[in-house]
Motif scaffolding. Sequence first.
Motif, PDB file in Angstrom:
ATOM      1  N   ARG A  22       0.987  -1.193   0.014  1.00  0.00           N
ATOM      2  CA  ARG A  22       0.014  -0.004  -0.223  1.00  0.00           C
ATOM      3  C   ARG A  22       0.943   1.059   0.087  1.00  0.00           C
ATOM      4  O   ARG A  22       2.102   1.185   0.407  1.00  0.00           O
ATOM      5  N   PHE A  23       0.287   2.358  -0.473  1.00  0.00           N
ATOM      6  CA  PHE A  23       1.103   3.483  -0.484  1.00  0.00           C
ATOM      7  C   PHE A  23       1.830   3.944   0.709  1.00  0.00           C
ATOM      8  O   PHE A  23       3.144   4.178   0.891  1.00  0.00           O
ATOM      9  N   GLY A  24       1.019   3.920   1.880  1.00  0.00           N
ATOM     10  CA  GLY A  24       1.572   4.199   3.183  1.00  0.00           C
ATOM     11  C   GLY A  24       2.818   3.524   3.597  1.00  0.00           C
ATOM     12  O   GLY A  24       3.861   3.840   4.021  1.00  0.00           O
ATOM     13  N   VAL A  25       2.783   2.215   3.143  1.00  0.00           N
ATOM     14  CA  VAL A  25       3.889   1.190   3.430  1.00  0.00           C
ATOM     15  C   VAL A  25       5.171   1.444   2.429  1.00  0.00           C
ATOM     16  O   VAL A  25       6.191   1.524   2.958  1.00  0.00           O
ATOM     17  N   LYS A  26       4.661   1.881   1.435  1.00  0.00           N
ATOM     18  CA  LYS A  26       5.642   2.080   0.412  1.00  0.00           C
ATOM     19  C   LYS A  26       6.699   3.341   1.044  1.00  0.00           C
ATOM     20  O   LYS A  26       7.852   3.464   0.836  1.00  0.00           O
ATOM     21  N   VAL A  27       5.871   4.227   1.485  1.00  0.00           N
ATOM     22  CA  VAL A  27       6.524   5.620   1.789  1.00  0.00           C
ATOM     23  C   VAL A  27       7.448   5.251   2.916  1.00  0.00           C
ATOM     24  O   VAL A  27       8.507   5.814   3.176  1.00  0.00           O
ATOM     25  N   LEU A  28       7.242   4.566   3.861  1.00  0.00           N
ATOM     26  CA  LEU A  28       8.065   4.062   5.099  1.00  0.00           C
ATOM     27  C   LEU A  28       9.296   3.321   4.426  1.00  0.00           C
ATOM     28  O   LEU A  28      10.346   3.463   4.973  1.00  0.00           O
ATOM     29  N   PHE A  29       9.154   2.360   3.727  1.00  0.00           N
ATOM     30  CA  PHE A  29      10.287   1.598   3.171  1.00  0.00           C
ATOM     31  C   PHE A  29      11.097   2.430   2.398  1.00  0.00           C
ATOM     32  O   PHE A  29      12.304   2.199   2.093  1.00  0.00           O
ATOM     33  N   TRP A  30      10.483   3.618   1.440  1.00  0.00           N
ATOM     34  CA  TRP A  30      11.266   4.289   0.757  1.00  0.00           C
ATOM     35  C   TRP A  30      12.340   5.384   1.825  1.00  0.00           C
ATOM     36  O   TRP A  30      13.346   5.887   1.282  1.00  0.00           O
ATOM     37  N   MET A  59      -3.853  -6.498  10.306  1.00  0.00           N
ATOM     38  CA  MET A  59      -3.788  -5.636  11.084  1.00  0.00           C
ATOM     39  C   MET A  59      -2.474  -4.741  11.124  1.00  0.00           C
ATOM     40  O   MET A  59      -2.311  -3.750  11.471  1.00  0.00           O
ATOM     41  N   VAL A  60      -1.161  -5.419  11.069  1.00  0.00           N
ATOM     42  CA  VAL A  60       0.249  -4.845  11.127  1.00  0.00           C
ATOM     43  C   VAL A  60       0.187  -4.110   9.876  1.00  0.00           C
ATOM     44  O   VAL A  60       0.881  -3.183   9.728  1.00  0.00           O
ATOM     45  N   ASN A  64       0.595   1.054   7.149  1.00  0.00           N
ATOM     46  CA  ASN A  64       0.186   1.805   6.025  1.00  0.00           C
ATOM     47  C   ASN A  64      -0.332   3.205   6.848  1.00  0.00           C
ATOM     48  O   ASN A  64       0.091   4.186   6.386  1.00  0.00           O
ATOM     49  N   PHE A  65      -1.145   3.086   7.848  1.00  0.00           N
ATOM     50  CA  PHE A  65      -1.309   4.357   8.658  1.00  0.00           C
ATOM     51  C   PHE A  65      -0.217   5.225   9.121  1.00  0.00           C
ATOM     52  O   PHE A  65      -0.205   6.509   8.848  1.00  0.00           O
ATOM     53  N   MET A  66       0.828   4.771   9.578  1.00  0.00           N
ATOM     54  CA  MET A  66       2.150   5.448   9.899  1.00  0.00           C
ATOM     55  C   MET A  66       2.749   5.869   8.997  1.00  0.00           C
ATOM     56  O   MET A  66       3.419   7.043   9.048  1.00  0.00           O
ATOM     57  N   GLY A  67       2.858   5.321   7.698  1.00  0.00           N
ATOM     58  CA  GLY A  67       3.224   6.102   6.555  1.00  0.00           C
ATOM     59  C   GLY A  67       2.632   7.382   6.063  1.00  0.00           C
ATOM     60  O   GLY A  67       3.217   8.377   5.746  1.00  0.00           O
ATOM     61  N   PHE A  68       1.121   7.689   6.317  1.00  0.00           N
ATOM     62  CA  PHE A  68       0.369   8.720   6.173  1.00  0.00           C
ATOM     63  C   PHE A  68       1.092   9.776   7.091  1.00  0.00           C
ATOM     64  O   PHE A  68       0.929  11.048   7.053  1.00  0.00           O
ATOM     65  N   VAL A  69       0.909   9.282   8.391  1.00  0.00           N
ATOM     66  CA  VAL A  69       1.525   9.936   9.599  1.00  0.00           C
ATOM     67  C   VAL A  69       2.665  10.562   9.238  1.00  0.00           C
ATOM     68  O   VAL A  69       3.141  12.095   9.570  1.00  0.00           O
ATOM     69  N   PHE A  70       3.733   9.881   8.783  1.00  0.00           N
ATOM     70  CA  PHE A  70       5.141  10.314   8.442  1.00  0.00           C
ATOM     71  C   PHE A  70       5.039  11.361   7.446  1.00  0.00           C
ATOM     72  O   PHE A  70       5.672  12.563   7.387  1.00  0.00           O
TER      73      PHE A  70
END
Length: 217
Positions: free
Chosen positions: A69-77, A177-178, A183-189
Amino acid sequence: HWTLLQPSLYRSVVDFPTCIFFRDMIEVYHDMTQDRRAIKVILTTRESGTKWANSALDAIMNWHPSRRRFGVKVLFWTVAHSMDRMLHNCFSRYMPPMIRDEDVDELAGMHDVWNDYVREVMVKYAAEYELELDEVFLEYQVKEGWEPLCDFLGIEGDDCPTDEAFPHVNDKAYHRMVLSFINFMGFVFILVVVVVVVLVPKWLLPKIRRRSKPKQE
């Protein structure tokens, strides 16, 4: 790093990505234990490749770079770049670059090919070092419970928890859930970055200008 795999620290390793290096780790552990019969390999299987593929697509495969998902991608990037590089390197060894929901048959075939490869490697390994195959290799399904594991690992009597329910973790609900949380934390970031980069300077600059402006006499 292989030198970190000391029996005093890690007596066993499980799951992906360590499983793809199982043959290398046999030699690492042998250098430390000098007893090849003490080094065990357990291949966990499912009733069919198709069953595994459907389960994987609904859980672990959502970490694949092409399915995040997009938020997950953001954190991994960003903050998890090192982990992202590790996952890319591991996934690219055995997985296609793109995984879609309709790729069940391809994934099922990969499951079967991998299991055949592990069996073949362990048969050759046992023959090369004149070991009984069932001393060092167990093909196992989780539904079989504790007894096959205890027998294979030499755990006897009360030390084998046959009266305890077999643990059930990392199921689909847990993965969802994880994944949703990350994904949510990616948008928070993203929100934090926007605040720091855009809003904070916009709020600070007028204050700095007012303080730096010379006072009128």
